[in-house]
Design a protein around this motif. Structure first.
Motif, mmCIF file in Angstrom:
data_model
loop_
_atom_site.group_PDB
_atom_site.id
_atom_site.type_symbol
_atom_site.label_atom_id
_atom_site.label_comp_id
_atom_site.label_asym_id
_atom_site.label_seq_id
_atom_site.Cartn_x
_atom_site.Cartn_y
_atom_site.Cartn_z
ATOM 1 N N SER A 210 0.824 -1.209 0.000
ATOM 2 C CA SER A 210 0.000 0.000 0.000
ATOM 3 C C SER A 210 0.860 1.262 0.000
ATOM 4 O O SER A 210 0.381 2.357 -0.299
ATOM 5 N N LYS A 211 2.152 1.102 0.340
ATOM 6 C CA LYS A 211 3.065 2.250 0.387
ATOM 7 C C LYS A 211 4.178 2.142 -0.656
ATOM 8 O O LYS A 211 5.185 2.846 -0.570
ATOM 9 N N VAL A 212 3.984 1.235 -1.622
ATOM 10 C CA VAL A 212 4.988 1.003 -2.658
ATOM 11 C C VAL A 212 4.419 1.399 -4.012
ATOM 12 O O VAL A 212 3.235 1.194 -4.287
ATOM 13 N N THR A 213 5.260 1.978 -4.868
ATOM 14 C CA THR A 213 4.823 2.286 -6.233
ATOM 15 C C THR A 213 4.551 0.986 -6.983
ATOM 16 O O THR A 213 5.404 0.096 -7.033
ATOM 17 N N ILE A 214 3.358 0.873 -7.547
ATOM 18 C CA ILE A 214 2.974 -0.351 -8.247
ATOM 19 C C ILE A 214 3.410 -0.266 -9.708
ATOM 20 O O ILE A 214 2.938 0.587 -10.462
ATOM 21 N N ASN A 215 4.335 -1.166 -10.083
ATOM 22 C CA ASN A 215 4.811 -1.212 -11.463
ATOM 23 C C ASN A 215 4.536 -2.605 -12.038
ATOM 24 O O ASN A 215 3.945 -3.465 -11.377
ATOM 25 N N ASP A 216 4.976 -2.834 -13.271
ATOM 26 C CA ASP A 216 4.718 -4.121 -13.929
ATOM 27 C C ASP A 216 5.329 -5.284 -13.155
ATOM 28 O O ASP A 216 4.732 -6.362 -13.058
ATOM 29 N N GLU A 217 6.511 -5.083 -12.608
ATOM 30 C CA GLU A 217 7.190 -6.160 -11.884
ATOM 31 C C GLU A 217 6.397 -6.571 -10.644
ATOM 32 O O GLU A 217 6.227 -7.762 -10.369
ATOM 33 N N ILE A 218 5.896 -5.591 -9.894
ATOM 34 C CA ILE A 218 5.096 -5.893 -8.703
ATOM 35 C C ILE A 218 3.807 -6.602 -9.106
ATOM 36 O O ILE A 218 3.395 -7.604 -8.475
ATOM 37 N N MET A 219 3.143 -6.128 -10.162
ATOM 38 C CA MET A 219 1.908 -6.764 -10.604
ATOM 39 C C MET A 219 2.159 -8.206 -11.021
ATOM 40 O O MET A 219 1.380 -9.113 -10.687
ATOM 41 N N ASP A 220 3.258 -8.438 -11.739
ATOM 42 C CA ASP A 220 3.592 -9.800 -12.158
ATOM 43 C C ASP A 220 3.730 -10.719 -10.947
ATOM 44 O O ASP A 220 3.211 -11.839 -10.942
ATOM 45 N N ARG A 221 4.425 -10.255 -9.941
ATOM 46 C CA ARG A 221 4.643 -11.086 -8.750
ATOM 47 C C ARG A 221 3.326 -11.401 -8.040
ATOM 48 O O ARG A 221 3.130 -12.512 -7.553
ATOM 49 N N LEU A 222 2.440 -10.422 -7.985
ATOM 50 C CA LEU A 222 1.153 -10.649 -7.336
ATOM 51 C C LEU A 222 0.307 -11.656 -8.104
ATOM 52 O O LEU A 222 -0.318 -12.544 -7.511
ATOM 53 N N PHE A 223 0.273 -11.544 -9.410
ATOM 54 C CA PHE A 223 -0.509 -12.494 -10.205
ATOM 55 C C PHE A 223 0.084 -13.900 -10.122
ATOM 56 O O PHE A 223 -0.650 -14.886 -10.081
ATOM 57 N N GLN A 294 -1.244 -12.161 -18.897
ATOM 58 C CA GLN A 294 -0.039 -12.984 -19.023
ATOM 59 C C GLN A 294 -0.144 -14.252 -18.172
ATOM 60 O O GLN A 294 0.582 -15.229 -18.405
ATOM 61 N N TYR A 295 -1.057 -14.237 -17.188
ATOM 62 C CA TYR A 295 -1.123 -15.337 -16.222
ATOM 63 C C TYR A 295 -2.503 -15.991 -16.117
ATOM 64 O O TYR A 295 -2.626 -17.076 -15.556
ATOM 65 N N TYR A 296 -3.517 -15.316 -16.662
ATOM 66 C CA TYR A 296 -4.880 -15.837 -16.552
ATOM 67 C C TYR A 296 -5.545 -15.890 -17.920
ATOM 68 O O TYR A 296 -5.317 -15.020 -18.766
ATOM 69 N N SER A 297 -6.388 -16.899 -18.103
ATOM 70 C CA SER A 297 -7.113 -17.056 -19.364
ATOM 71 C C SER A 297 -8.260 -16.055 -19.443
ATOM 72 O O SER A 297 -8.651 -15.440 -18.425
#
Length: 333
Positions: A210-223, A294-297
């Protein structure tokens, strides 16, 4: 000191007012009336926010949390010190609240010196009790009303007591680690006397997402995390940025809540919908869905789209109408 003797030393029988409050809050009719009143006000506040662009809903939720939040008092600290000295071999203890938007438990950072190694050690400790279970039950009843309103096939389970809450979270974190998902190690669940139970786990140095800038790398890790959880039959039930922490280059998962695993597809879709909404609050919907694909149909995302309105019943999600519209449109595009 044995567990039984420790319980005897710290036991405090609940007073008349406390017993009366418990009996009142556990009464089915009282529960139904209170949940109905709270839900009506919640829906009304959401409507006012929509029309006038205010933040009445968030103010109301914050007030409810502040009024019902449990406290880390002197007696609890004394009981915690006893456990950490006897069970974890610590001295020179310092205990403070971990901070954040805690409500269902009391998260604490315990710092001290290991008696054997003479080095500083840290633990994360969470206190849960009957009051925690009652608050969770009310939250679950409100979610169930959202399920009925949205007509989705989703079931949320309740806890009977603080011990059950602690045991469930302990099992969930252990299952996450077994599935190679980053989660803190769990060291033990301890009774602090009366109905207080303390879950002791590894302290992770890091920053909530919640206190981190959300970028593509963070989104990838979450998915990736969410997909791995689904593949192992694990469902979070409370996906939000505060329940993920960035530590170095790793993202850790915290705070699973009970969700009925018999409807696996629905539970997975709900978790994904909550993650999509949480990310769309921090990044453009187009960018969020570009990473999600990239991770979900397409069928996974369409199923999650059907859960978005249900996900928005979570008090910590507050997307604007424009963001909600863009998210739904881009899923089906």
């Amino acid at each position: 000191m044995s567990a039984g003797r420790a319980e005897y030393r710290y036991y405090r029988a609940p007073g008349i007012l406390e017993r009366a409050a418990r009996a009142l809050l556990n009464n089915f009719v009282v529960e139904a009336v209170l949940v109905l009143l709270i839900t009506l006000f919640y829906i009304g506040a959401s409507g006012v926010d929509h029309v006038l662009g205010t933040r009445l809903r968030r103010t109301f939720v914050g007030m409810m949390h502040a009024v019902s939040r449990d406290r880390l008092n002197f007696i609890r600290k004394a009981r915690m010190r006893h456990v950490f000295k006897k069970e974890y071999g610590m001295k020179k203890l310092k205990i403070k609240l971990a901070g954040g938007s805690y409500w269902l438990s009391i998260p604490c950072i315990v710092r001290g010196i290991d008696k054997k190694t003479h080095t500083e050690v840290k633990y994360l400790a969470k206190i849960m009790n009957e009051r925690s279970a009652v608050k969770h039950r009310y939250m679950t009843l409100m979610r169930k009303m959202g399920v009925i309103a949205e007509g989705v096939d989703l079931r949320f389970d309740e806890y009977h007591c603080g011990r059950e809450m602690g045991e469930y979270e302990k099992r969930c974190l252990e299952r996450l680690r077994d599935a190679s998902v980053n989660a803190p190690k769990v060291y033990g669940l301890h009774n602090l006397g009366a109905d207080d139970y303390m879950l002791v786990m590894q302290f992770i140095e890091g920053t909530p997402l919640s206190k981190v800038t959300i970028n593509d790398e963070i989104m990838d890790r979450l998915f990736i995390i969410l997909r791995k959880m689904r593949e192992n039959g694990i469902f979070h039930g409370d996906v939000k940025m505060d329940n993920f922490m960035l530590s170095g280059s790793a993202v850790y998962v915290f705070d699973c809540l009970k969700i009925d695993r018999s409807g696996a597809e629905e539970a997975a879709a709900f978790d994904l919908a909550c993650l999509l909404c949480a990310l769309a609050d921090r990044a453009p919907a187009e960018a969020v869905l570009a990473r999600a694909r990239q991770y979900y149909s397409a069928s996974d995302l369409e199923r999650a789209a059907g859960m978005i309105d249900m996900a928005l019943y979570k008090s910590d999600l507050e997307l604007s109408e424009d963001r909600i519209k863009k998210l739904k449109q881009n899923i089906t595009a």
